[in-house]
Scaffold this motif. Structure first.
Motif, PDB file in Angstrom:
ATOM      1  N   ARG A  57       0.833  -1.210   0.000  1.00 53.33           N
ATOM      2  CA  ARG A  57       0.000   0.000   0.000  1.00 53.33           C
ATOM      3  C   ARG A  57       0.863   1.254   0.000  1.00 53.33           C
ATOM      4  NH1 ARG A  57      -2.030   3.856   3.265  1.00 53.33           N
ATOM      5  NH2 ARG A  57      -0.824   3.124   5.064  1.00 53.33           N
ATOM      6  N   LEU A  58       1.926   1.252   0.807  1.00 50.02           N
ATOM      7  CA  LEU A  58       2.809   2.414   0.869  1.00 50.02           C
ATOM      8  C   LEU A  58       3.519   2.636  -0.458  1.00 50.02           C
ATOM      9  CD1 LEU A  58       4.346   1.872   4.420  1.00 50.02           C
ATOM     10  CD2 LEU A  58       2.640   3.577   3.750  1.00 50.02           C
ATOM     11  N   LEU A  59       3.979   1.566  -1.094  1.00 47.45           N
ATOM     12  CA  LEU A  59       4.658   1.702  -2.381  1.00 47.45           C
ATOM     13  C   LEU A  59       3.677   2.144  -3.471  1.00 47.45           C
ATOM     14  CD1 LEU A  59       7.102  -1.343  -2.352  1.00 47.45           C
ATOM     15  CD2 LEU A  59       7.582   1.037  -1.825  1.00 47.45           C
ATOM     16  N   ALA A  60       2.433   1.684  -3.377  1.00 52.35           N
ATOM     17  CA  ALA A  60       1.432   2.131  -4.342  1.00 52.35           C
ATOM     18  C   ALA A  60       1.128   3.607  -4.149  1.00 52.35           C
ATOM     19  CB  ALA A  60       0.158   1.293  -4.206  1.00 52.35           C
ATOM     20  N   ARG A  61       1.078   4.050  -2.908  1.00 53.01           N
ATOM     21  CA  ARG A  61       0.806   5.455  -2.643  1.00 53.01           C
ATOM     22  C   ARG A  61       1.935   6.346  -3.156  1.00 53.01           C
ATOM     23  NH1 ARG A  61      -0.382   7.302   3.427  1.00 53.01           N
ATOM     24  NH2 ARG A  61       1.863   6.984   3.600  1.00 53.01           N
ATOM     25  N   ASP A  62       3.160   5.798  -3.167  1.00 55.84           N
ATOM     26  CA  ASP A  62       4.301   6.553  -3.679  1.00 55.84           C
ATOM     27  C   ASP A  62       4.459   6.418  -5.191  1.00 55.84           C
ATOM     28  OD1 ASP A  62       4.910   7.458  -1.165  1.00 55.84           O
ATOM     29  OD2 ASP A  62       6.376   5.889  -0.755  1.00 55.84           O
ATOM     30  N   GLY A  63       3.562   5.637  -5.818  1.00 52.92           N
ATOM     31  CA  GLY A  63       3.576   5.536  -7.269  1.00 52.92           C
ATOM     32  C   GLY A  63       4.453   4.453  -7.842  1.00 52.92           C
ATOM     33  N   LEU A  64       5.110   3.643  -6.992  1.00 49.72           N
ATOM     34  CA  LEU A  64       5.982   2.596  -7.513  1.00 49.72           C
ATOM     35  C   LEU A  64       5.198   1.382  -7.979  1.00 49.72           C
ATOM     36  CD1 LEU A  64       8.051   4.388  -5.957  1.00 49.72           C
ATOM     37  CD2 LEU A  64       9.320   2.296  -5.466  1.00 49.72           C
ATOM     38  N   LEU A  65       4.075   1.107  -7.322  1.00 46.33           N
ATOM     39  CA  LEU A  65       3.252  -0.041  -7.674  1.00 46.33           C
ATOM     40  C   LEU A  65       1.837   0.417  -8.057  1.00 46.33           C
ATOM     41  CD1 LEU A  65       4.251  -2.610  -4.879  1.00 46.33           C
ATOM     42  CD2 LEU A  65       5.055  -2.542  -7.251  1.00 46.33           C
ATOM     43  N   ASP A  66       1.197  -0.383  -8.876  1.00 46.31           N
ATOM     44  CA  ASP A  66      -0.182  -0.131  -9.294  1.00 46.31           C
ATOM     45  C   ASP A  66      -1.010  -1.340  -8.897  1.00 46.31           C
ATOM     46  OD1 ASP A  66      -2.540   0.610 -10.516  1.00 46.31           O
ATOM     47  OD2 ASP A  66      -1.869   0.123 -12.542  1.00 46.31           O
ATOM     48  N   VAL A  67      -1.873  -1.163  -7.908  1.00 49.40           N
ATOM     49  CA  VAL A  67      -2.712  -2.253  -7.416  1.00 49.40           C
ATOM     50  C   VAL A  67      -4.016  -2.261  -8.207  1.00 49.40           C
ATOM     51  CG1 VAL A  67      -3.887  -3.246  -5.427  1.00 49.40           C
ATOM     52  CG2 VAL A  67      -1.692  -2.076  -5.115  1.00 49.40           C
ATOM     53  N   ARG A  68      -4.243  -3.319  -8.948  1.00 51.17           N
ATOM     54  CA  ARG A  68      -5.465  -3.471  -9.745  1.00 51.17           C
ATOM     55  C   ARG A  68      -6.288  -4.585  -9.120  1.00 51.17           C
ATOM     56  NH1 ARG A  68      -2.350  -3.728 -15.616  1.00 51.17           N
ATOM     57  NH2 ARG A  68      -0.984  -1.894 -15.229  1.00 51.17           N
ATOM     58  N   HIS A  69      -7.308  -4.196  -8.391  1.00 44.69           N
ATOM     59  CA  HIS A  69      -8.092  -5.164  -7.637  1.00 44.69           C
ATOM     60  C   HIS A  69      -8.724  -6.199  -8.569  1.00 44.69           C
ATOM     61  CE1 HIS A  69      -7.540  -2.998  -3.909  1.00 44.69           C
ATOM     62  NE2 HIS A  69      -7.871  -1.867  -4.527  1.00 44.69           N
ATOM     63  N   GLY A  70      -8.539  -7.451  -8.198  1.00 47.71           N
ATOM     64  CA  GLY A  70      -9.050  -8.546  -8.998  1.00 47.71           C
ATOM     65  C   GLY A  70      -8.127  -8.953 -10.125  1.00 47.71           C
ATOM     66  N   VAL A  71      -7.058  -8.206 -10.340  1.00 43.35           N
ATOM     67  CA  VAL A  71      -6.120  -8.500 -11.432  1.00 43.35           C
ATOM     68  C   VAL A  71      -4.732  -8.808 -10.885  1.00 43.35           C
ATOM     69  CG1 VAL A  71      -5.039  -7.620 -13.537  1.00 43.35           C
ATOM     70  CG2 VAL A  71      -7.415  -7.009 -13.003  1.00 43.35           C
ATOM     71  N   GLY A  72      -4.224  -7.914 -10.043  1.00 42.18           N
ATOM     72  CA  GLY A  72      -2.893  -8.104  -9.477  1.00 42.18           C
ATOM     73  C   GLY A  72      -2.217  -6.773  -9.220  1.00 42.18           C
TER      74      GLY A  72
END
Length: 230
Positions: A57-72
């Motif tokens: 969650r922290l890395l997604a908030r910083d833009g490094l990761l993209d969490v796509r619910h139901g996909v990955g």
């Protein structure tokens, strides 16, 4: 598979955040690639899924990761060359929340000292006890108890607009305080400042109530301004 990474004693989520960032930076996870699931990472690293989820969650908030619910979860961008920039940005956001919190609670403390009633003090002492007892409980329990105590002071202040403003930012305060508890091990213990605040309200001393509120919030704000323990 390589051996399981060695995790140090101390807060776990920041270590996981650094470890996952390193995998992106070192090219193990390339731009646009899908990273392993929370369950897979938890098994590989020997940690709980909740810790992995928070690091992601922290890395997604910083833009490094993209969490796509139901996909990955996918790599969104490589880490910036500025080490620790994401952490610094989070501290900047936390500081903004605390600046608003301080403005509200300083005025609420002053008004509460002028308007507090004996029945208010009885309830506030109970909430203070609950707040102190929760310091060794889970982060969620402690955060709720702490903010319930401060919300009670807003209520005692008797200003409906101040109370509404506090209620409107409470979700931000929940996130900010939880992050401070979990990721700022040098955050000072302000239990004594809470005790001083109740004593100031008992005495009807507005200046002392304001001073106790500042003593509660200012040390943490100072840490955030200086960049924490880096």
């Amino acid at each position: 598979m390589a051996g399981r990474p060695t995790l140090r004693s101390g807060p776990l989520v920041p270590q996981l955040e650094e470890l996952l960032t390193a995998r992106i930076r070192d090219g193990e996870w390339t731009l646009g690639s899908r990273i392993p699931s929370e369950a897979e990472l938890a098994t590989e690293l020997g940690v709980g899924r909740s810790s992995v989820r928070e690091a992601v969650r922290l890395l997604a908030r910083d833009g490094l990761l993209d969490v796509r619910h139901g996909v990955g979860t996918f790599v969104a961008q490589p880490p910036t060359s500025g080490a620790g920039l994401g952490k610094l940005l989070r501290r900047a956001r936390l500081l903004e929340v605390y600046e608003v919190r301080r403005a509200l609670e300083i005025e609420a403390a002053r008004l509460a000292a002028e308007r507090v009633r004996p029945e208010d003090l009885r309830r506030l002492r109970e909430q203070l006890s609950t707040r102190h007892d929760s310091t060794t409980a889970s982060t969620a329990v402690f955060v709720a108890a702490d903010l319930d105590f401060h919300a009670a002071i807003l209520e005692i202040a008797g200003n409906s607009i101040l109370s509404a403003l506090f209620d409107s930012i409470r979700p931000l305060l929940v996130d900010a305080l939880a992050e401070l508890v979990d990721h700022e091990p040098g955050r000072p213990d302000t239990s004594c400042a809470h005790d001083d605040l109740v004593r100031a309200l008992e005495a009807g001393d507005a200046a002392a109530a304001v001073a106790a509120t500042a003593a509660n919030l200012d040390p943490t704000m100072s840490i955030l301004r200086k960049g924490g323990n880096q």
